[in-house]
Design an enzyme around this catalytic site. Structure first.
Site, PDB file in Angstrom:
ATOM      1  N   THR A 159      -4.001  -0.733  -4.512  1.00 39.15           N
ATOM      2  CA  THR A 159      -2.689  -0.174  -4.202  1.00 39.15           C
ATOM      3  C   THR A 159      -1.644  -0.723  -5.162  1.00 39.15           C
ATOM      4  O   THR A 159      -1.709  -1.895  -5.569  1.00 39.15           O
ATOM      5  CB  THR A 159      -2.281  -0.474  -2.740  1.00 39.15           C
ATOM      6  OG1 THR A 159      -0.898  -0.178  -2.584  1.00 39.15           O
ATOM      7  CG2 THR A 159      -2.512  -1.916  -2.342  1.00 39.15           C
ATOM      8  N   SER A 194       3.186  -7.054   2.401  1.00 34.66           N
ATOM      9  CA  SER A 194       2.637  -6.994   3.763  1.00 34.66           C
ATOM     10  C   SER A 194       1.278  -7.680   3.774  1.00 34.66           C
ATOM     11  O   SER A 194       0.691  -7.936   2.716  1.00 34.66           O
ATOM     12  CB  SER A 194       2.479  -5.534   4.239  1.00 34.66           C
ATOM     13  OG  SER A 194       1.312  -4.962   3.676  1.00 34.66           O
ATOM     14  N   TYR A 196      -1.382  -6.226   4.902  1.00 33.66           N
ATOM     15  CA  TYR A 196      -2.302  -5.208   4.370  1.00 33.66           C
ATOM     16  C   TYR A 196      -2.357  -5.291   2.841  1.00 33.66           C
ATOM     17  O   TYR A 196      -3.442  -5.361   2.247  1.00 33.66           O
ATOM     18  CB  TYR A 196      -1.873  -3.798   4.812  1.00 33.66           C
ATOM     19  CG  TYR A 196      -2.330  -2.749   3.840  1.00 33.66           C
ATOM     20  CD1 TYR A 196      -3.675  -2.417   3.727  1.00 33.66           C
ATOM     21  CD2 TYR A 196      -1.414  -2.134   2.962  1.00 33.66           C
ATOM     22  CE1 TYR A 196      -4.102  -1.500   2.784  1.00 33.66           C
ATOM     23  CE2 TYR A 196      -1.835  -1.220   2.023  1.00 33.66           C
ATOM     24  CZ  TYR A 196      -3.175  -0.914   1.926  1.00 33.66           C
ATOM     25  OH  TYR A 196      -3.599  -0.025   0.982  1.00 33.66           O
ATOM     26  N   HIS A 197      -1.165  -5.268   2.197  1.00 33.63           N
ATOM     27  CA  HIS A 197      -1.155  -5.278   0.728  1.00 33.63           C
ATOM     28  C   HIS A 197      -1.747  -6.590   0.191  1.00 33.63           C
ATOM     29  O   HIS A 197      -2.406  -6.605  -0.849  1.00 33.63           O
ATOM     30  CB  HIS A 197       0.272  -5.079   0.205  1.00 33.63           C
ATOM     31  CG  HIS A 197       0.803  -3.682   0.387  1.00 33.63           C
ATOM     32  ND1 HIS A 197       1.628  -3.333   1.434  1.00 33.63           N
ATOM     33  CD2 HIS A 197       0.625  -2.549  -0.337  1.00 33.63           C
ATOM     34  CE1 HIS A 197       1.933  -2.048   1.338  1.00 33.63           C
ATOM     35  NE2 HIS A 197       1.340  -1.541   0.272  1.00 33.63           N
ATOM     36  N   LYS A 200      -5.390  -6.407  -0.039  1.00 37.49           N
ATOM     37  CA  LYS A 200      -5.854  -5.654  -1.209  1.00 37.49           C
ATOM     38  C   LYS A 200      -5.845  -6.530  -2.469  1.00 37.49           C
ATOM     39  O   LYS A 200      -6.675  -6.358  -3.353  1.00 37.49           O
ATOM     40  CB  LYS A 200      -4.988  -4.409  -1.432  1.00 37.49           C
ATOM     41  CG  LYS A 200      -4.867  -3.486  -0.234  1.00 37.49           C
ATOM     42  CD  LYS A 200      -6.160  -2.769   0.096  1.00 37.49           C
ATOM     43  CE  LYS A 200      -6.414  -1.596  -0.819  1.00 37.49           C
ATOM     44  NZ  LYS A 200      -7.508  -0.724  -0.319  1.00 37.49           N
TER      45      LYS A 200
HETATM   46  N1  USQ Z   1       9.967   4.514   4.052  1.00 35.94           N
HETATM   47  C1  USQ Z   1      11.197   5.015   4.507  1.00 35.94           C
HETATM   48  N2  USQ Z   1      11.168   5.751   5.657  1.00 35.94           N
HETATM   49  C2  USQ Z   1      10.024   6.010   6.357  1.00 35.94           C
HETATM   50  C3  USQ Z   1       8.797   5.496   5.885  1.00 35.94           C
HETATM   51  C4  USQ Z   1       8.819   4.743   4.725  1.00 35.94           C
HETATM   52  O1  USQ Z   1      12.242   4.807   3.898  1.00 35.94           O
HETATM   53  O2  USQ Z   1      10.108   6.685   7.383  1.00 35.94           O
HETATM   54  C5  USQ Z   1       9.952   3.742   2.796  1.00 35.94           C
HETATM   55  C6  USQ Z   1       9.324   2.371   2.934  1.00 35.94           C
HETATM   56  O3  USQ Z   1      10.278   1.423   3.380  1.00 35.94           O
HETATM   57  C7  USQ Z   1       8.799   2.122   1.519  1.00 35.94           C
HETATM   58  C8  USQ Z   1       8.441   3.515   1.007  1.00 35.94           C
HETATM   59  O4  USQ Z   1       9.123   4.430   1.865  1.00 35.94           O
HETATM   60  O5  USQ Z   1       9.822   1.596   0.704  1.00 35.94           O
HETATM   61  C9  USQ Z   1       6.960   3.824   1.064  1.00 35.94           C
HETATM   62  O6  USQ Z   1       6.493   3.596   2.369  1.00 35.94           O
HETATM   63  P1  USQ Z   1       5.121   4.229   2.927  1.00 35.94           P
HETATM   64  O7  USQ Z   1       5.054   3.975   4.381  1.00 35.94           O
HETATM   65  O8  USQ Z   1       4.974   5.637   2.460  1.00 35.94           O
HETATM   66  O9  USQ Z   1       4.042   3.402   2.096  1.00 35.94           O
HETATM   67  P2  USQ Z   1       3.423   1.943   2.296  1.00 35.94           P
HETATM   68  O10 USQ Z   1       3.733   1.324   3.613  1.00 35.94           O
HETATM   69  O11 USQ Z   1       3.785   1.136   1.095  1.00 35.94           O
HETATM   70  O12 USQ Z   1       1.866   2.207   2.291  1.00 35.94           O
HETATM   71  C10 USQ Z   1       1.273   3.420   1.823  1.00 35.94           C
HETATM   72  C11 USQ Z   1      -0.140   3.505   2.384  1.00 35.94           C
HETATM   73  C12 USQ Z   1      -0.975   2.371   1.818  1.00 35.94           C
HETATM   74  C13 USQ Z   1      -0.897   2.387   0.304  1.00 35.94           C
HETATM   75  C14 USQ Z   1       0.547   2.314  -0.151  1.00 35.94           C
HETATM   76  C15 USQ Z   1       0.730   2.434  -1.641  1.00 35.94           C
HETATM   77  O13 USQ Z   1      -0.108   3.445   3.814  1.00 35.94           O
HETATM   78  O14 USQ Z   1      -2.321   2.508   2.262  1.00 35.94           O
HETATM   79  O15 USQ Z   1      -1.624   1.300  -0.235  1.00 35.94           O
HETATM   80  O16 USQ Z   1       1.263   3.433   0.433  1.00 35.94           O
HETATM   81  S1  USQ Z   1       2.093   1.488  -2.238  1.00 35.94           S
HETATM   82  O17 USQ Z   1       3.299   1.829  -1.448  1.00 35.94           O
HETATM   83  O18 USQ Z   1       2.306   1.780  -3.635  1.00 35.94           O
HETATM   84  O19 USQ Z   1       1.773   0.097  -2.015  1.00 35.94           O
END
Ligand code: USQ
Length: 396
Positions: A159, A194, A196-197, A200
């Site tokens: 990730t 997190s 989770y991260h 990874k």
């Molecule tokens: N966010 C909002 N509003 C929401 C949901 C999320 O503003 O309702 C924001 C979060 O705070 C964050 C961004 O959008 O800054 C991305 O959040 P996300 O929930 O889409 O992604 P994340 O929790 O980081 O995790 C997801 C997957 C995970 C993967 C990761 C890639 O669940 O499995 O590894 O995306 S990454 O984000 O590049 O680490």
């Protein structure tokens, strides 16, 4: 054709990946323990629509295409199950009754992990589960390949969140460092947001250890948040669609905003909304995994690709989805809510993601047009949407 083993084959990416390889003539076996289904039931954060079991999906796939996807239901925390997948012995197939091929996969795609940052931080038990599941499955895989099938290419889903949001450009996995007149190449610094991260990051460390020590062949795909539902194979039959979460635990931000736009829930922008991430359409995930499969590393090498196609702030996503929804008659508000996460809300972000493009990926970009199509697709299931799960109050 070669045999592709998909760990976590019931998941958001696992099932579409299975169909993608199967449709191209590969022998495909999927393994899953139904963690995602069970936990969504238990926590009452239902998916957008009901999904047939993995066996039912494999049967539908066979009926529609003539291809067989072999199904095993089991928990890969059990090292003996993991090892059987490589020897081909003592395997209990749920479908088909007489499996045609067993063991010796040329490629294994490892998705069998707890994938949610919020779930990993609900409490110490979910944190423990995330660490133990993700690390033990990865370790079981590493030892099974080393002991039983050292030529197998491991494609592990990483990730972008492993890198966090550093104040320097993010390279594809590696960085050359000069220190006191000497130089070496290291994994790019990691600082996750997190548990989770963090799990990874530890996965990547395990795999790099396996490459250095035993000559394993590993590709680590550092993926950003994925969006979308339809793939070239899912449109063959409506029942072949992948799972789709829009709740606070398992829904990724674009999928959540699409659903929110449909039900007239204000788009939940966390904090200042200037958080930047790299995003990817689910169709491009499939292209990337396939490109990785066709370009295996040499023994002892860890290939790392940053698997994103474009970057956005959350504010940009909200504005795009608001405009697209407005164009087709949905009035959508945007609401800045208190950020339930600890993350930088304004930061530098400049990742390099040229590697997969160089392997020939043709990106699907997020546009007004593509968002409208997604809204139209999800709109068909609007009566299933449960607005209670949009915000359930997890924070860290
Ligand atoms: N966010 C909002 N509003 C929401 C949901 C999320 O503003 O309702 C924001 C979060 O705070 C964050 C961004 O959008 O800054 C991305 O959040 P996300 O929930 O889409 O992604 P994340 O929790 O980081 O995790 C997801 C997957 C995970 C993967 C990761 C890639 O669940 O499995 O590894 O995306 S990454 O984000 O590049 O680490």
């Amino acid at each position: 054709m070669s045999h592709v083993l998909i760990l976590g084959g019931d998941g958001y990416l696992g099932w579409p990946t299975a169909m993608h390889f199967s449709a191209r003539g590969y022998k495909v076996t999927v393994v899953d323990n139904y963690f995602r289904r069970h936990i969504c039931d238990k926590l009452d954060v239902g998916m957008l629509y009901p999904i047939p079991t993995l066996v039912e999906r494999a049967r539908i796939w066979h009926k529609q295409t003539g291809y067989e996807i072999q199904v095993i239901i089991g928990d890969l925390i059990d090292p003996e199950l993991m090892r059987s997948l490589f020897t081909g012995q003592n395997l209990n197939y749920q479908w088909p009754v007489n499996a045609k091929f067993a063991g010796s996969p040329e490629t294994v795609v490892h998705y069998a992990e707890q994938p949610s940052a919020p779930y990993s931080l609900m409490n110490y038990k979910t944190a423990n589960f995330t660490l133990s599941n993700n690390l033990l499955v990865t370790n079981n895989l590493m030892f099974a390949v080393k002991d039983l099938s050292p030529d197998t290419h491991i494609i592990k889903l990483g990730t972008m969140g492993e890198y966090g949001t550093p104040n320097i450009d993010i390279e594809e996995g590696w960085i050359d460092i000069k220190h006191k007149g000497r130089e070496d190449r290291f994994l790019f610094p990691r600082q996750a947001g997190s548990i989770y991260h963090t799990s990874k990051i530890m996965d990547t460390d395990l795999m790099w250890f396996g490459c250095r020590t035993w000559g394993l062949k590993v590709t680590d795909l550092m993926q950003g948040p994925v969006y979308g539902m339809e793939t070239s194979e899912s449109i063959i039959d409506d029942r072949l669609k992948t799972i789709f979460n829009y709740d606070e635990l398992f829904g990724t931000v674009i999928n959540r905003f699409i659903v929110q736009a449909i039900v007239g829930h204000p788009l939940t922008v966390y904090g200042k909304g200037e958080q930047i991430r790299g995003y990817i359409n689910i169709r491009d995930t499939l292209q990337c995994v396939h490109a990785a499969e066709k370009n295996p590393p040499k023994s002892g090498e860890l290939n790392i690709y940053n698997q994103i196609m474009e970057t956005f702030t959350v504010n940009q996503l909200a504005a795009l989805i608001q405009e697209a929804a407005h164009n087709i008659g949905h009035n959508v508000e945007i609401e800045k809510v208190k950020n339930p996460r600890i993350e930088k809300e304004e930061h530098y972000y400049n990742p390099n993601y040229q590697g997969l493009i160089n392997l020939g990926i043709t990106p699907h970009y997020l546009t007004i047009d593509s968002v409208q199509k997604m809204i139209e697709t999800v709109f068909k299931y609007r009566e299933y949407i449960d607005t209670n799960v949009i915000r359930i109050g997890i924070q860290w």
